[in-house]
Design a protein around this motif. Structure first.
Motif, PDB file in Angstrom:
ATOM      1  N   PRO A  13       0.811  -1.223   0.000  1.00 52.54           N
ATOM      2  CA  PRO A  13       0.000   0.000   0.000  1.00 52.54           C
ATOM      3  C   PRO A  13       0.843   1.271   0.000  1.00 52.54           C
ATOM      4  O   PRO A  13       0.319   2.350  -0.229  1.00 52.54           O
ATOM      5  CB  PRO A  13      -0.812  -0.128   1.293  1.00 52.54           C
ATOM      6  CG  PRO A  13       0.013  -0.986   2.177  1.00 52.54           C
ATOM      7  CD  PRO A  13       0.769  -1.923   1.281  1.00 52.54           C
ATOM      8  N   VAL A  14       2.132   1.149   0.287  1.00 54.29           N
ATOM      9  CA  VAL A  14       2.976   2.351   0.341  1.00 54.29           C
ATOM     10  C   VAL A  14       3.545   2.669  -1.038  1.00 54.29           C
ATOM     11  O   VAL A  14       3.279   3.723  -1.604  1.00 54.29           O
ATOM     12  CB  VAL A  14       4.109   2.173   1.366  1.00 54.29           C
ATOM     13  CG1 VAL A  14       5.066   3.344   1.305  1.00 54.29           C
ATOM     14  CG2 VAL A  14       3.534   2.053   2.765  1.00 54.29           C
ATOM     15  N   MET A  49       1.562   0.293   9.801  1.00 54.85           N
ATOM     16  CA  MET A  49       2.963   0.631   9.597  1.00 54.85           C
ATOM     17  C   MET A  49       3.439   1.383  10.828  1.00 54.85           C
ATOM     18  O   MET A  49       3.143   2.564  10.997  1.00 54.85           O
ATOM     19  CB  MET A  49       3.126   1.496   8.347  1.00 54.85           C
ATOM     20  CG  MET A  49       4.567   1.678   7.953  1.00 54.85           C
ATOM     21  SD  MET A  49       4.701   2.459   6.359  1.00 54.85           S
ATOM     22  CE  MET A  49       4.517   4.139   6.844  1.00 54.85           C
ATOM     23  N   PRO A  50       4.163   0.710  11.725  1.00 59.16           N
ATOM     24  CA  PRO A  50       4.512   1.336  12.998  1.00 59.16           C
ATOM     25  C   PRO A  50       5.718   2.255  12.929  1.00 59.16           C
ATOM     26  O   PRO A  50       6.045   2.905  13.904  1.00 59.16           O
ATOM     27  CB  PRO A  50       4.797   0.138  13.914  1.00 59.16           C
ATOM     28  CG  PRO A  50       5.207  -0.959  12.988  1.00 59.16           C
ATOM     29  CD  PRO A  50       4.656  -0.658  11.625  1.00 59.16           C
ATOM     30  N   SER A  51       6.367   2.332  11.763  1.00 61.49           N
ATOM     31  CA  SER A  51       7.592   3.132  11.684  1.00 61.49           C
ATOM     32  C   SER A  51       7.282   4.620  11.678  1.00 61.49           C
ATOM     33  O   SER A  51       8.145   5.445  11.445  1.00 61.49           O
ATOM     34  CB  SER A  51       8.391   2.760  10.438  1.00 61.49           C
ATOM     35  OG  SER A  51       7.645   3.075   9.285  1.00 61.49           O
ATOM     36  N   ARG A  52       6.048   4.969  11.914  1.00 62.33           N
ATOM     37  CA  ARG A  52       5.670   6.376  11.923  1.00 62.33           C
ATOM     38  C   ARG A  52       4.665   6.573  13.033  1.00 62.33           C
ATOM     39  O   ARG A  52       3.820   5.737  13.273  1.00 62.33           O
ATOM     40  CB  ARG A  52       5.035   6.736  10.576  1.00 62.33           C
ATOM     41  CG  ARG A  52       4.546   8.134  10.493  1.00 62.33           C
ATOM     42  CD  ARG A  52       3.879   8.342   9.145  1.00 62.33           C
ATOM     43  NE  ARG A  52       3.738   9.749   8.867  1.00 62.33           N
ATOM     44  CZ  ARG A  52       2.600  10.401   9.017  1.00 62.33           C
ATOM     45  NH1 ARG A  52       1.535   9.787   9.417  1.00 62.33           N
ATOM     46  NH2 ARG A  52       2.542  11.689   8.761  1.00 62.33           N
ATOM     47  N   GLN A  53       4.758   7.667  13.754  1.00 63.06           N
ATOM     48  CA  GLN A  53       3.822   7.983  14.835  1.00 63.06           C
ATOM     49  C   GLN A  53       3.002   9.210  14.493  1.00 63.06           C
ATOM     50  O   GLN A  53       3.565  10.224  14.160  1.00 63.06           O
ATOM     51  CB  GLN A  53       4.572   8.197  16.146  1.00 63.06           C
ATOM     52  CG  GLN A  53       4.997   6.914  16.834  1.00 63.06           C
ATOM     53  CD  GLN A  53       3.873   5.941  17.071  1.00 63.06           C
ATOM     54  OE1 GLN A  53       2.750   6.339  17.353  1.00 63.06           O
ATOM     55  NE2 GLN A  53       4.140   4.651  16.922  1.00 63.06           N
ATOM     56  N   PRO A  54       1.676   9.180  14.572  1.00 56.59           N
ATOM     57  CA  PRO A  54       0.856   7.988  14.773  1.00 56.59           C
ATOM     58  C   PRO A  54       0.962   7.037  13.582  1.00 56.59           C
ATOM     59  O   PRO A  54       1.181   7.480  12.460  1.00 56.59           O
ATOM     60  CB  PRO A  54      -0.564   8.550  14.902  1.00 56.59           C
ATOM     61  CG  PRO A  54      -0.534   9.872  14.250  1.00 56.59           C
ATOM     62  CD  PRO A  54       0.866  10.402  14.396  1.00 56.59           C
ATOM     63  N   ALA A  55       0.799   5.731  13.861  1.00 57.41           N
ATOM     64  CA  ALA A  55       0.994   4.727  12.824  1.00 57.41           C
ATOM     65  C   ALA A  55      -0.058   4.859  11.732  1.00 57.41           C
ATOM     66  O   ALA A  55      -1.178   5.296  11.978  1.00 57.41           O
ATOM     67  CB  ALA A  55       0.936   3.333  13.445  1.00 57.41           C
ATOM     68  N   LEU A  56       0.338   4.483  10.515  1.00 57.07           N
ATOM     69  CA  LEU A  56      -0.609   4.457   9.399  1.00 57.07           C
ATOM     70  C   LEU A  56      -1.243   3.073   9.320  1.00 57.07           C
ATOM     71  O   LEU A  56      -0.562   2.068   9.494  1.00 57.07           O
ATOM     72  CB  LEU A  56       0.125   4.750   8.094  1.00 57.07           C
ATOM     73  CG  LEU A  56       0.249   6.208   7.676  1.00 57.07           C
ATOM     74  CD1 LEU A  56       1.144   6.309   6.456  1.00 57.07           C
ATOM     75  CD2 LEU A  56      -1.110   6.795   7.353  1.00 57.07           C
ATOM     76  N   TRP A  65      -6.462  -2.558  -0.689  1.00 50.23           N
ATOM     77  CA  TRP A  65      -6.342  -1.798   0.556  1.00 50.23           C
ATOM     78  C   TRP A  65      -7.190  -0.545   0.477  1.00 50.23           C
ATOM     79  O   TRP A  65      -7.191   0.132  -0.540  1.00 50.23           O
ATOM     80  CB  TRP A  65      -4.882  -1.411   0.812  1.00 50.23           C
ATOM     81  CG  TRP A  65      -3.957  -2.571   0.885  1.00 50.23           C
ATOM     82  CD1 TRP A  65      -3.021  -2.926  -0.037  1.00 50.23           C
ATOM     83  CD2 TRP A  65      -3.873  -3.541   1.926  1.00 50.23           C
ATOM     84  NE1 TRP A  65      -2.369  -4.054   0.360  1.00 50.23           N
ATOM     85  CE2 TRP A  65      -2.871  -4.458   1.571  1.00 50.23           C
ATOM     86  CE3 TRP A  65      -4.545  -3.717   3.133  1.00 50.23           C
ATOM     87  CZ2 TRP A  65      -2.530  -5.549   2.378  1.00 50.23           C
ATOM     88  CZ3 TRP A  65      -4.208  -4.804   3.925  1.00 50.23           C
ATOM     89  CH2 TRP A  65      -3.216  -5.695   3.552  1.00 50.23           C
ATOM     90  N   ASP A  66      -7.898  -0.260   1.574  1.00 49.03           N
ATOM     91  CA  ASP A  66      -8.569   1.036   1.655  1.00 49.03           C
ATOM     92  C   ASP A  66      -7.518   2.109   1.870  1.00 49.03           C
ATOM     93  O   ASP A  66      -6.406   1.820   2.277  1.00 49.03           O
ATOM     94  CB  ASP A  66      -9.571   1.037   2.821  1.00 49.03           C
ATOM     95  CG  ASP A  66     -10.840   0.276   2.464  1.00 49.03           C
ATOM     96  OD1 ASP A  66     -11.097   0.122   1.254  1.00 49.03           O
ATOM     97  OD2 ASP A  66     -11.544  -0.172   3.377  1.00 49.03           O
ATOM     98  N   SER A  67      -7.907   3.346   1.599  1.00 50.14           N
ATOM     99  CA  SER A  67      -6.927   4.425   1.726  1.00 50.14           C
ATOM    100  C   SER A  67      -6.421   4.503   3.166  1.00 50.14           C
ATOM    101  O   SER A  67      -7.137   4.205   4.114  1.00 50.14           O
ATOM    102  CB  SER A  67      -7.537   5.752   1.303  1.00 50.14           C
ATOM    103  OG  SER A  67      -8.727   5.969   2.005  1.00 50.14           O
ATOM    104  N   ALA A  68      -5.185   4.943   3.283  1.00 46.70           N
ATOM    105  CA  ALA A  68      -4.514   4.945   4.581  1.00 46.70           C
ATOM    106  C   ALA A  68      -5.205   5.882   5.555  1.00 46.70           C
ATOM    107  O   ALA A  68      -5.790   6.880   5.171  1.00 46.70           O
ATOM    108  CB  ALA A  68      -3.068   5.377   4.386  1.00 46.70           C
ATOM    109  N   ARG A  69      -5.164   5.515   6.828  1.00 46.93           N
ATOM    110  CA  ARG A  69      -5.610   6.459   7.845  1.00 46.93           C
ATOM    111  C   ARG A  69      -4.656   6.386   9.020  1.00 46.93           C
ATOM    112  O   ARG A  69      -3.938   5.412   9.197  1.00 46.93           O
ATOM    113  CB  ARG A  69      -7.038   6.178   8.270  1.00 46.93           C
ATOM    114  CG  ARG A  69      -7.229   4.826   8.895  1.00 46.93           C
ATOM    115  CD  ARG A  69      -8.722   4.526   9.033  1.00 46.93           C
ATOM    116  NE  ARG A  69      -8.912   3.141   9.420  1.00 46.93           N
ATOM    117  CZ  ARG A  69      -8.826   2.699  10.668  1.00 46.93           C
ATOM    118  NH1 ARG A  69      -8.526   3.538  11.642  1.00 46.93           N
ATOM    119  NH2 ARG A  69      -8.998   1.436  10.958  1.00 46.93           N
TER     120      ARG A  69
END
Ligand SMILES: [Zn+2]
Length: 159
Positions: A13-14, A49-56, A65-69
Motif C-alpha cells: 500500500p505504500v 505501519m509502525p515506523s511512523r507515529q501515529p501509525a498508518l 487496501w482502503d486508503s490509509a488512515r
C-alpha cells in the motif's frame, strides 16, 4: 473476496509496486521493494505501519487496501466542515464588513480590505491544504523515496 492471511502476498500500500508477504514466524509483513514492515492484524483485517507515529493503518476489503488512515484519527464530516469554515469564514467576515462599510473610493488604502480578504482566504486555504497533504501524501513521499530502488529493480528485470 479473499480475506487477509499470512500465506498470500499483497500489493504494497505504500509504494504500490512491490509485494508484501509474511515474514517467517512473525505476525508481520514486509515489502520486497520499499522494505517497509507492517504489523498484521488478521482479526481486524488490517495492517499497520509502525515506523511512523501515529501509525498508518490500511484495511483489507477483500480486493484491495482502503486508503490509509492515521491510528486513532477518524476523518469525519466534522473535519470537512471545520476545514471549509476555516477557509471561508474569515474572508466572508471581511467581505461583510466591506459590504456594510464600503471603503471610500480614491482614498489611500481603499484597496486594503480587498487585499486583506484575499490574503485571509489564501492563507487559510494554505493551512488546510498543508494539513491534507500532510495526512494523505505521506505514502506518496515514501513512494518517491523508493523510486531509485524501483528503477534499479526494473533494470534488473529488463536485463
Ligand atoms: Zn512497498
Amino acid at each position: 473476496m479473499n480475506p487477509l492471511n499470512l500465506h498470500d502476498s499483497y500489493s504494497c500500500p505504500v509504494c504500490r509496486l512491490g509485494q508484501i508477504a509474511a515474514l517467517p514466524l512473525m505476525d508481520a509483513m514486509a515489502c520486497n521493494l520499499c522494505q517497509q514492515i507492517f504489523e498484521v492484524n488478521l482479526e481486524k483485517q488490517q495492517i499497520k505501519m509502525p515506523s511512523r507515529q501515529p501509525a498508518l493503518i490500511w484495511n483489507w476489503n477483500g480486493k484491495h487496501w482502503d486508503s490509509a488512515r492515521l491510528e486513532g484519527v477518524e476523518l469525519g464530516w466534522g473535519y470537512v466542515f471545520a476545514a471549509i469554515a476555516l477557509v471561508l469564514l474569515p474572508p466572508s467576515l471581511i467581505g461583510l464588513v466591506i459590504l456594510i462599510h464600503p471603503p471610500t473610493p480614491d482614498t489611500p488604502l481603499a484597496w486594503l480590505p480587498y487585499v486583506w480578504a484575499s490574503l485571509g482566504f489564501i492563507a487559510h486555504l494554505a493551512i488546510v491544504g498543508w494539513l491534507v497533504i500532510e495526512f494523505y501524501q505521506f505514502p506518496l513521499g515514501l513512494w518517491f523515496r523508493s523510486l531509485p530502488q524501483q528503477l534499479r529493480q526494473q533494470r534488473i528485470r529488463n536485463l
